[in-house]
Design a protein around this motif. Structure first.
Motif, short mmCIF file in Angstrom:
data_model
loop_
_atom_site.label_atom_id
_atom_site.label_comp_id
_atom_site.label_asym_id
_atom_site.label_seq_id
_atom_site.Cartn_x
_atom_site.Cartn_y
_atom_site.Cartn_z
N THR A 43 79.11 73.09 26.76
CA THR A 43 78.90 71.52 26.87
C THR A 43 80.28 71.10 26.39
N ARG A 46 83.06 71.83 28.76
CA ARG A 46 83.09 70.92 29.90
C ARG A 46 83.36 69.49 29.50
N GLN A 51 85.07 67.87 32.95
CA GLN A 51 84.09 68.03 34.37
C GLN A 51 82.91 67.35 33.98
N GLU A 53 80.60 65.66 35.57
CA GLU A 53 79.08 66.09 36.14
C GLU A 53 78.54 67.45 35.62
N ARG A 54 79.23 68.32 35.56
CA ARG A 54 78.73 69.62 34.94
C ARG A 54 78.54 69.46 33.46
N HIS A 55 79.11 68.80 32.69
CA HIS A 55 79.00 68.52 31.43
C HIS A 55 77.68 67.78 31.09
N LYS A 57 75.05 67.69 33.04
CA LYS A 57 74.00 68.63 33.48
C LYS A 57 73.58 69.53 32.32
N ILE A 58 74.45 70.13 31.71
CA ILE A 58 74.33 71.06 30.55
C ILE A 58 73.91 70.18 29.23
#
Length: 84
Positions: A43, A46, A51, A53-55, A57-58
């Motif tokens: 986390t 990211r 990042q 969007e990826r951050h 999500k997690i």
């Protein structure tokens, strides 16, 4: 973790319904604390590398799990402290 590896074990002395509640909290705390370390690192990485969007999500999983592990650590400590 270093402290727990070298310190003497303290046995939980509670009885009745509190004993299974204590062990449920302790076991979930231990299992999730092993999982939260890599989750938190991913986390952070990211987030710092933008990042977003990826951050996000997690982070949806990391934050509640981290709060649970933090809270249950305090609860386990308070439940076992009378038996030191």
């Amino acid at each position: 973790m270093t402290y727990h590896s070298i310190a003497e074990n303290t046995l939980y002395g509670g009885e009745g319904i509190m004993r299974p509640i204590y062990f449920f909290i302790l076991i979930t705390h231990i299992c999730l604390s092993a999982i939260i370390v890599p989750l938190a690192l991913f986390t952070l990485i990211r987030g710092f590398s933008m990042q977003v969007e990826r951050h996000k999500k997690i982070a949806r999983w990391t934050m509640p799990l981290w709060l649970y592990v933090s809270l249950t650590g305090v609860i386990v400590y308070l439940m076992i402290s009378p038996y030191y």
